[in-house]
Each structure stands twice: as C-alpha cells, then as structure tokens.
Motif scaffolding. Structure first.
Motif, PDB file in Angstrom:
ATOM      1  N   GLU A 146       1.177  -1.108  -0.424  1.00  0.00           N
ATOM      2  CA  GLU A 146       0.069   0.033   0.298  1.00  0.00           C
ATOM      3  C   GLU A 146       0.927   1.506  -0.061  1.00  0.00           C
ATOM      4  O   GLU A 146       0.089   2.182  -0.549  1.00  0.00           O
ATOM      5  CB  GLU A 146      -0.928  -0.012   1.263  1.00  0.00           C
ATOM      6  N   THR A 147       2.494   1.082   0.400  1.00  0.00           N
ATOM      7  CA  THR A 147       3.163   2.717  -0.174  1.00  0.00           C
ATOM      8  C   THR A 147       4.204   2.283  -0.662  1.00  0.00           C
ATOM      9  O   THR A 147       5.028   2.691  -0.856  1.00  0.00           O
ATOM     10  CB  THR A 147       4.022   2.294   1.359  1.00  0.00           C
ATOM     11  N   ARG A 189      -1.013   5.744   6.718  1.00  0.00           N
ATOM     12  CA  ARG A 189      -0.872   7.103   6.154  1.00  0.00           C
ATOM     13  C   ARG A 189       0.108   7.722   6.406  1.00  0.00           C
ATOM     14  O   ARG A 189       0.125   8.916   5.985  1.00  0.00           O
ATOM     15  CB  ARG A 189      -2.249   7.067   6.574  1.00  0.00           C
ATOM     16  N   LEU A 190       0.882   7.906   6.936  1.00  0.00           N
ATOM     17  CA  LEU A 190       1.866   8.865   7.581  1.00  0.00           C
ATOM     18  C   LEU A 190       2.911   8.667   6.115  1.00  0.00           C
ATOM     19  O   LEU A 190       2.998   9.831   5.906  1.00  0.00           O
ATOM     20  CB  LEU A 190       2.745   8.875   8.859  1.00  0.00           C
ATOM     21  N   CYS A 191       3.023   7.544   5.485  1.00  0.00           N
ATOM     22  CA  CYS A 191       3.492   7.637   4.285  1.00  0.00           C
ATOM     23  C   CYS A 191       3.156   8.564   3.347  1.00  0.00           C
ATOM     24  O   CYS A 191       3.892   9.451   2.443  1.00  0.00           O
ATOM     25  CB  CYS A 191       3.913   6.025   3.820  1.00  0.00           C
ATOM     26  N   TRP A 192       1.628   7.801   3.190  1.00  0.00           N
ATOM     27  CA  TRP A 192       1.692   8.860   2.160  1.00  0.00           C
ATOM     28  C   TRP A 192       1.514  10.263   2.386  1.00  0.00           C
ATOM     29  O   TRP A 192       1.770  10.708   1.126  1.00  0.00           O
ATOM     30  CB  TRP A 192      -0.318   8.134   2.240  1.00  0.00           C
ATOM     31  N   LEU A 233      -7.633   0.504   2.824  1.00  0.00           N
ATOM     32  CA  LEU A 233      -6.432   1.517   2.799  1.00  0.00           C
ATOM     33  C   LEU A 233      -5.972   1.189   1.089  1.00  0.00           C
ATOM     34  O   LEU A 233      -5.185   1.947   0.370  1.00  0.00           O
ATOM     35  CB  LEU A 233      -5.493   0.377   3.621  1.00  0.00           C
ATOM     36  N   PHE A 234      -6.215  -0.619   0.488  1.00  0.00           N
ATOM     37  CA  PHE A 234      -5.837  -0.881  -0.191  1.00  0.00           C
ATOM     38  C   PHE A 234      -6.880   0.506  -1.872  1.00  0.00           C
ATOM     39  O   PHE A 234      -6.669   0.626  -2.553  1.00  0.00           O
ATOM     40  CB  PHE A 234      -6.376  -2.185  -0.805  1.00  0.00           C
ATOM     41  N   ALA A 235      -8.119   0.330  -1.491  1.00  0.00           N
ATOM     42  CA  ALA A 235      -8.914   1.301  -2.024  1.00  0.00           C
ATOM     43  C   ALA A 235      -8.262   2.604  -1.754  1.00  0.00           C
ATOM     44  O   ALA A 235      -8.041   3.167  -3.174  1.00  0.00           O
ATOM     45  CB  ALA A 235     -10.464   1.067  -1.659  1.00  0.00           C
ATOM     46  N   GLY A 236      -7.784   3.792  -0.825  1.00  0.00           N
ATOM     47  CA  GLY A 236      -6.653   4.324  -0.707  1.00  0.00           C
ATOM     48  C   GLY A 236      -5.425   4.791  -2.182  1.00  0.00           C
ATOM     49  O   GLY A 236      -5.317   5.467  -2.527  1.00  0.00           O
ATOM     50  N   PHE A 237      -4.640   3.326  -1.836  1.00  0.00           N
ATOM     51  CA  PHE A 237      -3.314   2.912  -2.271  1.00  0.00           C
ATOM     52  C   PHE A 237      -3.822   2.958  -3.405  1.00  0.00           C
ATOM     53  O   PHE A 237      -2.729   3.853  -4.268  1.00  0.00           O
ATOM     54  CB  PHE A 237      -3.099   1.782  -2.014  1.00  0.00           C
ATOM     55  N   LEU A 238      -5.216   2.424  -4.932  1.00  0.00           N
ATOM     56  CA  LEU A 238      -5.164   2.026  -5.497  1.00  0.00           C
ATOM     57  C   LEU A 238      -5.380   4.144  -6.286  1.00  0.00           C
ATOM     58  O   LEU A 238      -5.158   4.311  -7.430  1.00  0.00           O
ATOM     59  CB  LEU A 238      -6.541   1.889  -6.673  1.00  0.00           C
TER      60      LEU A 238
END
Length: 255
Positions: A146-147, A189-192, A233-238
C-alpha cells in the motif's frame, strides 16, 4: 533528568494489570516527561498511576471516563502534547512488552531525523505466540504494498516515535483510526502524507499470565478489524497509485 521540551513518552493504557507500574517506572528512568492516558480502565490502575504522578513531576496521568480504543487514547494525548508545544511522541504499550531501555536510542534517532517516524522492528523471544508472529507478516506485506515499499519494517509494533502534527492531521481526517488497528493505518497513512519511515530493531517480550501478562487481543475480532482496515487502505492506495509511483521514481532519480 532534564525534561525534554520537544519529545515525550506517551503510554495508552487499558486494564494493563500490575505490569503497568513497572512499565511507567522504567520509562521514567529513561525519559522526562512521560504521559499515561488511562483509557477507561476498570482494574484500579488509574488510581495507582495517579498516586505515582502525585509524587513525580515528570509523570502526567490523564484518565478518560470510558474505553475509547488505543487510537482514541493516543489522539487525546497527542492533542494535549501539541498544545503544550511538543513536536514528537514515542508511543509504547503499558503491559511491559516494550523495552523502556530502548527509549533514548529511539528519541536520539528522532532528534537526528525529525521529519521521519521511527518504527520499532520487533525482535521476538521464544515466548512469542507463533501464530501472531506469522500472522503479522500478512499485515506487513499489505502495508508495504500500500506504500509501494517505502520501507515499513513492521506495521503492527506500537513502540515508535511519531511526529505529532502530521499524525494529528491524518487522524482527524480518518475518524475510524481509533481502535486496535490504529498502528498499521498510522504507518501507511503517514507514508502517504510524505513522512519517511526509519526502522530500528527492538526486543519484545510476551509475559505469561502467571508473570502478570495481560492480553486483550482477540484473534477473530482483531483480524477482522485488520482485514477491513487493509481493504480500506488498498482502495485508497489505488487512488493514490500515480502519485506514489511518481514520488518513488523522483526519490530514486535524486540518489
């Protein structure tokens, strides 16, 4: 010990058993200040901790009236810390599993790299439950995907130093980051958010019940929480994939 004006130790605590007093004393031997957020405990530990704080200017205890979850307790402490001028917080569990002796090294690394989050990578002893040791590899694999492999050494280990302002900003936007699954979501999310992870090895010890060990981990409930969190998170990753890929490419070209 001279109190730090930038870094504090933050210990969320919920029905931790008798180990909490040893944990807090050990943390105070290594750092000043130490704050404990009692998350609606019903085991009498709040009263014992408040008595300790009454005799120790470097210890602050805040008591929440009801159990809100680890993430909620951490956010409550972070908000108070930011208002008091602190920029970084080292979180650790109250049940004695995390080594207070590692606090100075983690804080020193954070001072040297203030824009990063310093993540503990657990070094397990023979008493660690095998199922949990193997199971965390699944969460770690998802977190790194995810990151785009930004370098999260361990997504679940709660002994880590966070930059306060970015974490508060992330948590205020994600109102579900309040329970057990707070730690891995915070790292991702901090990585994002652009906060770089730095990994340090850290020993961890699991105590048997006869030794005063207390665990609130529920395999079914908490694994379902983790599954739902990684799905989210995976949906946000995409959605973020083009930006993450560009960031990774840019970072490589600068080396």
């Amino acid at each position: 010990m001279t109190p730090s004006s930038t870094h504090l130790v933050l210990i969320p605590s919920y029905n931790p058993g008798r180990k909490v007093y040893d944990t807090v004393r050990a943390a105070r031997e290594q750092w000043n200040p130490v704050w404990v957020i009692v998350d609606g405990s019903s085991d009498g530990s709040a009263e014992g901790l408040m008595a300790m704080a009454a005799e120790d200017a470097g210890l602050r205890v805040e008591v929440l009236p009801e159990n809100r979850g680890k993430g909620a307790a951490v956010l409550y402490g972070l908000t108070l810390a930011e208002a008091a001028g602190f920029t970084h917080a080292l979180t650790m569990d109250s049940d004695g599993q995390h080594p207070a002796a590692a606090i100075p090294a983690f804080m020193a690394r954070s001072v040297a790299e203030p824009d990063a989050m310093v993540l503990g990578v657990p070094q397990f002893d023979a008493n660690a439950p095998k199922l949990r040791v193997r199971g965390r590899k699944v969460s770690n694999g998802w977190a790194n995907l995810e990151t785009l492999w930004m370098g999260i050494g361990d997504s679940l280990f709660g002994f880590r130093v966070y930059p306060v302002a970015p974490l508060i900003a992330v948590m205020k936007k994600q109102r579900w980051m309040r329970r057990f699954d707070f730690d891995p979501e915070a790292a991702v999310r901090l990585c994002w958010h652009g906060v770089r992870p730095v990994n340090l090895p850290c020993p961890v010890r699991y105590f048997e019940a006869a030794e005063g060990g207390v665990s609130h981990f529920n395999y079914l409930r908490d694994n379902l929480l983790l599954t739902g969190m990684h799905s989210r998170l995976f949906a946000g990753f995409l959605l973020r994939l083009p930006l993450l890929a560009a960031r990774r490419l840019f970072s490589k070209t600068r080396r």
